[in-house]
Structures are given as structure tokens and as C-alpha cells.
Scaffold this motif. Structure first.
Motif, PDB file in Angstrom:
ATOM      1  N   GLY B 121      50.057  43.962  43.266  1.00 25.17           N
ATOM      2  CA  GLY B 121      48.602  43.842  43.380  1.00 25.17           C
ATOM      3  C   GLY B 121      47.897  44.247  42.095  1.00 25.17           C
ATOM      4  O   GLY B 121      46.962  43.572  41.659  1.00 25.17           O
ATOM      5  N   ALA B 122      48.347  45.344  41.490  1.00 27.67           N
ATOM      6  CA  ALA B 122      47.716  45.821  40.262  1.00 27.67           C
ATOM      7  C   ALA B 122      47.837  44.782  39.149  1.00 27.67           C
ATOM      8  O   ALA B 122      46.866  44.480  38.458  1.00 27.67           O
ATOM      9  N   VAL B 123      49.033  44.216  38.998  1.00 28.66           N
ATOM     10  CA  VAL B 123      49.244  43.211  37.949  1.00 28.66           C
ATOM     11  C   VAL B 123      48.412  41.962  38.237  1.00 28.66           C
ATOM     12  O   VAL B 123      47.795  41.387  37.335  1.00 28.66           O
ATOM     13  N   ALA B 124      48.357  41.553  39.519  1.00 26.21           N
ATOM     14  CA  ALA B 124      47.568  40.374  39.889  1.00 26.21           C
ATOM     15  C   ALA B 124      46.091  40.596  39.558  1.00 26.21           C
ATOM     16  O   ALA B 124      45.416  39.691  39.051  1.00 26.21           O
ATOM     17  N   CYS B 125      45.573  41.795  39.836  1.00 30.29           N
ATOM     18  CA  CYS B 125      44.168  42.111  39.538  1.00 30.29           C
ATOM     19  C   CYS B 125      43.907  42.066  38.037  1.00 30.29           C
ATOM     20  O   CYS B 125      42.949  41.435  37.588  1.00 30.29           O
ATOM     21  N   VAL B 126      44.757  42.746  37.267  1.00 26.83           N
ATOM     22  CA  VAL B 126      44.550  42.798  35.816  1.00 26.83           C
ATOM     23  C   VAL B 126      44.654  41.397  35.214  1.00 26.83           C
ATOM     24  O   VAL B 126      43.829  40.994  34.388  1.00 26.83           O
ATOM     25  N   PHE B 127      45.647  40.622  35.670  1.00 28.57           N
ATOM     26  CA  PHE B 127      45.801  39.254  35.172  1.00 28.57           C
ATOM     27  C   PHE B 127      44.546  38.426  35.479  1.00 28.57           C
ATOM     28  O   PHE B 127      44.027  37.718  34.612  1.00 28.57           O
ATOM     29  N   SER B 128      44.028  38.540  36.707  1.00 30.91           N
ATOM     30  CA  SER B 128      42.843  37.770  37.101  1.00 30.91           C
ATOM     31  C   SER B 128      41.635  38.151  36.258  1.00 30.91           C
ATOM     32  O   SER B 128      40.885  37.275  35.795  1.00 30.91           O
ATOM     33  N   ILE B 129      41.452  39.454  36.040  1.00 31.03           N
ATOM     34  CA  ILE B 129      40.297  39.908  35.245  1.00 31.03           C
ATOM     35  C   ILE B 129      40.406  39.355  33.829  1.00 31.03           C
ATOM     36  O   ILE B 129      39.443  38.830  33.274  1.00 31.03           O
ATOM     37  N   LEU B 130      41.620  39.431  33.234  1.00 31.66           N
ATOM     38  CA  LEU B 130      41.822  38.925  31.872  1.00 31.66           C
ATOM     39  C   LEU B 130      41.588  37.423  31.816  1.00 31.66           C
ATOM     40  O   LEU B 130      40.982  36.906  30.876  1.00 31.66           O
ATOM     41  N   LYS B 131      42.063  36.718  32.837  1.00 33.47           N
ATOM     42  CA  LYS B 131      41.904  35.259  32.864  1.00 33.47           C
ATOM     43  C   LYS B 131      40.418  34.886  32.910  1.00 33.47           C
ATOM     44  O   LYS B 131      39.983  33.956  32.250  1.00 33.47           O
ATOM     45  N   ILE B 132      39.644  35.647  33.685  1.00 40.57           N
ATOM     46  CA  ILE B 132      38.207  35.381  33.772  1.00 40.57           C
ATOM     47  C   ILE B 132      37.519  35.741  32.452  1.00 40.57           C
ATOM     48  O   ILE B 132      36.654  35.024  31.971  1.00 40.57           O
ATOM     49  N   ALA B 133      37.949  36.857  31.853  1.00 36.52           N
ATOM     50  CA  ALA B 133      37.231  37.387  30.695  1.00 36.52           C
ATOM     51  C   ALA B 133      37.568  36.681  29.391  1.00 36.52           C
ATOM     52  O   ALA B 133      36.749  36.628  28.480  1.00 36.52           O
ATOM     53  N   LEU B 134      38.791  36.153  29.283  1.00 38.84           N
ATOM     54  CA  LEU B 134      39.215  35.604  27.978  1.00 38.84           C
ATOM     55  C   LEU B 134      38.984  34.097  27.869  1.00 38.84           C
ATOM     56  O   LEU B 134      38.949  33.404  28.854  1.00 38.84           O
TER      57      LEU B 134
END
Lengths: 126, 134
Positions: B121-134
Motif C-alpha cells: 500500500g505504501a509503495v502504491a501510494c507513493v508511486f501514485s503521488i509521483l505519477k500525478i506530480a511528475l
């Protein structure tokens, strides 16, 4: 390990329910519920990253009756765990162990949890 | 010196040696401190998260939410929030499992499964945030 058939010492049911023990166990329960609720946070962020279509699916759930109940319950659990957490951090410093102080600290924590839930709920829905 | 253990087996160990083997895993203090450190971090991060939610959520769309997350400060704070929440949850659930599950095998499996799910879950959250932000 084999247990001998000996009498057990007095257990939970022999004690009068107290505010302090009630707040202690609900702190733990709200923590476990919030851990399960992390799945919802993960779903929301993944849906947002997936684009407008996947977000629409999540948004439809969040806006439904069940979704609203779950989110409001999650908000209450978060505010409860937040307020009880502060209480436990204060207890960790060795303060407020005296009976009347422990009682007042517990009441203050419950008040904080209630007010916080109300403010955020009104802010989000109104 | 022989001592009888709980299981009925004899161990050729001194009482001190046996106590050392049964005692502290030498990592309890770190666990306790990490739980408190993330708790304090979570207090601030929760206030930020709830404040943001009350500002954003009435009438939120995919566009407004992704725009919000794409701002560097918000992306960093949201990643910190996710990491601190998941770490705090992993530490807390570990204690709950250790308190209530007494069968060694089941305890190990439950600890591994919950930790694995929370890592995921933690990795999925961080990946999603990065995908949205970058």
C-alpha cells in the motif's frame, strides 16, 4: 504447552467499566480500523493517478450512501485516534496518572475528538 | 545444570543462560520510539491533511485534486503523510497481533502478511503521488 485445570484470576468481566479502559481499547480499535482504511486512501490515490475514468469509479463509491458512511466513520476513527493519541503521549511523559486527572484528560480527549470530527464533517459537506 | 522447560524438555543451560535466551530481543525500545516519533509526525500531517480536505473536497474534481497534488510542497507532504501513516500502522498492528495471537506459526504468518500488505500500500501510494506530480 498443556494447561492444568486451575482456577483463573479475575478477568475483564469482573471489573466495572471505566472511562480510562474504554478509551484505551477504543484507541486500539480505531487504530486497527484506520489501518484497514488505508486501503481506501490507497485506492483514492491510485484512482487519481489512473486518470479521470478510474477516478470517476472511486468518486461514485465515495459519493454513495455506503461510501459516505464509511468515510464519515473513517473521519471519526481518525479524529478519535488523533485525540486519544495525544492523551497517550501525555501519559508517556508520566503526567495525569492520578485518578481525577486521568478522568479529566480522558474527557478532554473525547471532547477534542468530537469537535474535530464535527468541524471537518461540516467543512467537507457544507 | 538441567532445567525443565515449559514443553517438558530438558535443557543443559544455566538459569542465567536460559533467561538471556528468552529475554529481550534488544529492539523493543526502537519500536517504542518509532511508534511515538511517527505519532507526533502524524499529528501535524493529519492536521494538514484534514485542513486540505476541507478546503478541496466540496466540489472536488479529478482536475482540481491532481492540480493540488502536483504542487511540489503538497506532493512532498502527501508522500510524507503516506509513509508516516503506513509505518505507524505497521508498528501498531504488529503489537496488536503479538498481544492477541499466541500460536507461533499463525503469529508469524499474520505479521508477515500484514507487513507485506502495508508495504504494498505504501509503495502504491507513493508511486501514485509521483505519477500525478511528475
Amino acid at each position: 504447552m498443556k494447561h492444568a485445570d486451575r482456577p483463573l484470576s479475575p478477568h475483564l468481566q469482573i471489573y466495572r467499566p471505566q472511562l480510562t479502559s474504554f478509551l484505551s481499547i477504543t484507541h486500539r480499535i480505531s487504530g486497527v480500523l484506520l489501518t484497514i482504511g488505508l486501503a481506501l486512501l490507497t485506492w483514492g490515490l491510485c484512482a487519481l493517478a489512473g486518470g479521470p475514468d478510474s477516478y470517476a469509479t472511486f468518486s461514485a463509491f465515495a459519493g454513495s450512501t455506503i461510501g459516505t458512511i464509511v468515510l464519515l466513520g473513517g473521519l471519526l476513527a481518525l479524529c478519535w485516534h488523533f485525540a486519544m493519541g495525544i492523551k497517550h503521549l501525555i501519559l508517556d511523559t508520566g503526567r495525569c496518572f492520578e485518578k481525577s486527572n486521568a478522568q479529566r484528560l480522558g474527557q478532554a480527549a473525547m471532547a477534542l475528538a468530537g469537535v474535530m470530527t464535527l468541524i471537518v464533517a461540516i467543512g467537507v459537506f457544507a | 545444570m538441567t532445567d525443565k522447560t515449559d514443553s517438558g524438555a530438558y535443557q543443559y543451560q544455566s538459569p542465567l543462560g536460559r533467561a538471556r535466551g528468552l529475554g529481550s530481543a534488544k529492539s523493543g525500545t526502537h519500536h517504542w520510539m518509532a511508534q511515538r516519533a511517527t505519532a507526533v509526525a502524524n499529528l501535524f500531517l493529519t492536521l494538514w491533511l484534514l485542513w486540505s480536505a476541507t478546503c478541496l473536497l466540496p466540489g472536488a474534481t479529478h482536475e482540481t485534486l491532481t492540480e493540488f497534488i502536483a504542487r511540489p510542497v503538497h506532493a512532498v507532504l502527501l508522500i510524507l503523510t503516506a509513509l508516516s501513516f503506513f509505518y505507524h500502522a505497521a508498528l501498531g498492528v504488529q503489537v496488536v497481533i503479538e498481544d492477541y495471537v499466541h500460536d507461533e506459526g499463525r503469529k508469524t504468518i499474520k505479521l508477515l502478511v500484514t507487513r507485506g500488505l502495508l508495504f504494498f500500500g505504501a509503495v502504491a501510494c507513493v508511486f501514485s503521488i509521483l505519477k500525478i506530480a511528475l
